[in-house]
Write a protein that holds these residues in place. Sequence first.
Motif, PDB file in Angstrom:
ATOM      1  N   GLU A  21       1.196  -3.715  -6.037  1.00  0.00           N
ATOM      2  CA  GLU A  21       2.362  -2.825  -6.138  1.00  0.00           C
ATOM      3  C   GLU A  21       3.028  -2.932  -7.499  1.00  0.00           C
ATOM      4  O   GLU A  21       3.507  -1.944  -8.045  1.00  0.00           O
ATOM      5  CB  GLU A  21       3.372  -3.120  -5.027  1.00  0.00           C
ATOM      6  N   SER A  22       3.054  -4.138  -8.057  1.00  0.00           N
ATOM      7  CA  SER A  22       3.735  -4.327  -9.339  1.00  0.00           C
ATOM      8  C   SER A  22       2.950  -3.752 -10.520  1.00  0.00           C
ATOM      9  O   SER A  22       3.536  -3.423 -11.547  1.00  0.00           O
ATOM     10  CB  SER A  22       4.045  -5.800  -9.575  1.00  0.00           C
ATOM     11  N   LYS A  24       0.299  -1.183 -10.144  1.00  0.00           N
ATOM     12  CA  LYS A  24      -0.441   0.052  -9.863  1.00  0.00           C
ATOM     13  C   LYS A  24      -0.031   1.231 -10.743  1.00  0.00           C
ATOM     14  O   LYS A  24      -0.862   2.055 -11.101  1.00  0.00           O
ATOM     15  CB  LYS A  24      -0.339   0.434  -8.391  1.00  0.00           C
ATOM     16  N   LYS A 104      -7.188   1.874  -4.500  1.00  0.00           N
ATOM     17  CA  LYS A 104      -6.413   2.501  -3.420  1.00  0.00           C
ATOM     18  C   LYS A 104      -7.119   2.269  -2.083  1.00  0.00           C
ATOM     19  O   LYS A 104      -6.483   1.857  -1.106  1.00  0.00           O
ATOM     20  CB  LYS A 104      -6.267   3.997  -3.697  1.00  0.00           C
ATOM     21  N   ARG A 111      -4.543  -3.602   3.933  1.00  0.00           N
ATOM     22  CA  ARG A 111      -3.323  -3.446   4.756  1.00  0.00           C
ATOM     23  C   ARG A 111      -3.654  -3.366   6.245  1.00  0.00           C
ATOM     24  O   ARG A 111      -2.893  -3.823   7.077  1.00  0.00           O
ATOM     25  CB  ARG A 111      -2.555  -2.196   4.338  1.00  0.00           C
TER      26      ARG A 111
END
Length: 152
Positions: A21-22, A24, A104, A111
């Motif tokens: 997330e940091s 991408k 992705k 997840r």
Amino acid sequence: MFVRALNSFCSEKKTILADFESIKDTAFQTDELEKKRDELQNELTVLMEMMERSITENARVALDQTEYEARYKALEEKAEAAKAQLDAVNDDIVLKQAQREMMKNFIEELRKLPETCEQFDEDTWYALVDYMTVYSAEDVRFTFNNGVEIAV
């Protein structure tokens, strides 16, 4: 072996997701490459127009052919260099877009995984594992798509 490696990998799931997330938004960004592509495309267009004008001028006006050929060859070489750079930039853009899609898919699959997996799943294998290296029966390593290597 894969299930053990996967469970070890999943123990770091929160950290991996947070790290992704940091980075991408910047890791797979193509804005600068696209800007460079547009500049090179414009340069190539201008050079091609200059070459066409040179040909037209040579057909209409009696020019020193040695001078004309030297000037045309210089334009041609510049155009070839710009085309080579354009092709390289386009390849870089495609590569970053493919990497973005791969990561992705990797993150989506990660997840979905539970904290502990009980059995082999082919879809998980294809989504998460880059390759497996077997050094011996006691030394097998799984390299995941994010670069993490787990030895089992």
